[in-house]
Scaffold this motif. Sequence first.
Motif, PDB file in Angstrom:
ATOM      1  N   TYR A 137      66.760  -2.538 -55.796  1.00 41.35           N
ATOM      2  CA  TYR A 137      65.425  -3.155 -56.188  1.00 41.35           C
ATOM      3  C   TYR A 137      64.379  -3.137 -55.059  1.00 41.35           C
ATOM      4  CZ  TYR A 137      62.164  -7.017 -57.155  1.00 41.35           C
ATOM      5  OH  TYR A 137      60.986  -7.542 -57.584  1.00 41.35           O
ATOM      6  N   VAL A 138      64.906  -3.499 -54.032  1.00 40.06           N
ATOM      7  CA  VAL A 138      64.145  -3.543 -52.693  1.00 40.06           C
ATOM      8  C   VAL A 138      63.435  -2.108 -52.305  1.00 40.06           C
ATOM      9  CG1 VAL A 138      63.946  -4.099 -50.097  1.00 40.06           C
ATOM     10  CG2 VAL A 138      65.232  -5.566 -51.645  1.00 40.06           C
ATOM     11  N   THR A 139      64.379  -1.036 -52.432  1.00 41.16           N
ATOM     12  CA  THR A 139      63.609   0.384 -52.468  1.00 41.16           C
ATOM     13  C   THR A 139      62.765   0.670 -53.147  1.00 41.16           C
ATOM     14  OG1 THR A 139      66.201   0.804 -51.439  1.00 41.16           O
ATOM     15  CG2 THR A 139      64.777   2.765 -51.909  1.00 41.16           C
ATOM     16  N   GLU A 140      63.149   0.304 -54.554  1.00 39.36           N
ATOM     17  CA  GLU A 140      61.964   0.455 -55.598  1.00 39.36           C
ATOM     18  C   GLU A 140      60.736  -0.106 -55.139  1.00 39.36           C
ATOM     19  OE1 GLU A 140      63.686  -0.799 -59.196  1.00 39.36           O
ATOM     20  OE2 GLU A 140      64.831   1.018 -59.318  1.00 39.36           O
ATOM     21  N   GLN A 141      60.597  -1.368 -54.625  1.00 41.28           N
ATOM     22  CA  GLN A 141      59.566  -2.018 -54.556  1.00 41.28           C
ATOM     23  C   GLN A 141      58.700  -1.428 -53.340  1.00 41.28           C
ATOM     24  OE1 GLN A 141      58.112  -4.587 -56.399  1.00 41.28           O
ATOM     25  NE2 GLN A 141      59.571  -4.050 -57.488  1.00 41.28           N
ATOM     26  N   VAL A 142      59.628  -1.003 -52.161  1.00 42.95           N
ATOM     27  CA  VAL A 142      59.178  -0.580 -50.932  1.00 42.95           C
ATOM     28  C   VAL A 142      58.266   0.925 -51.477  1.00 42.95           C
ATOM     29  CG1 VAL A 142      59.509   0.684 -48.800  1.00 42.95           C
ATOM     30  CG2 VAL A 142      60.309  -1.768 -49.443  1.00 42.95           C
ATOM     31  N   VAL A 143      58.908   1.751 -52.156  1.00 46.17           N
ATOM     32  CA  VAL A 143      58.365   3.031 -52.463  1.00 46.17           C
ATOM     33  C   VAL A 143      57.056   2.851 -53.393  1.00 46.17           C
ATOM     34  CG1 VAL A 143      58.719   4.934 -53.821  1.00 46.17           C
ATOM     35  CG2 VAL A 143      60.763   4.171 -52.438  1.00 46.17           C
ATOM     36  N   HIS A 144      57.032   1.610 -54.250  1.00 48.22           N
ATOM     37  CA  HIS A 144      55.849   1.579 -55.161  1.00 48.22           C
ATOM     38  C   HIS A 144      54.998   1.068 -54.194  1.00 48.22           C
ATOM     39  CE1 HIS A 144      53.086   0.382 -58.452  1.00 48.22           C
ATOM     40  NE2 HIS A 144      53.246  -0.934 -57.744  1.00 48.22           N
TER      41      HIS A 144
END
Length: 64
Positions: free
Chosen positions: A10-17
């Motif tokens: 989840y954190v990785t997806e948010q950072v990439v977004h």
Amino acid sequence: MASGDDLIKYVTEQVVHYMETPRAERKQTKASAKAQREHWMTRWFGVGAMSLLLWWRGRAERQR
């Protein structure tokens, strides 16, 4: 509760977004969110405190 892998995903997806969003769009989103927010006194103390303040200011101006 979510496992550690789900949290990391989840954190990785948010950072990439966040990284993929252009800077101008992020600034515009932040500015529009700030413009929609209520006044700090209303958020913290509610409408009662704001009405009391307006009444007090009006009372002081009428006495002058």
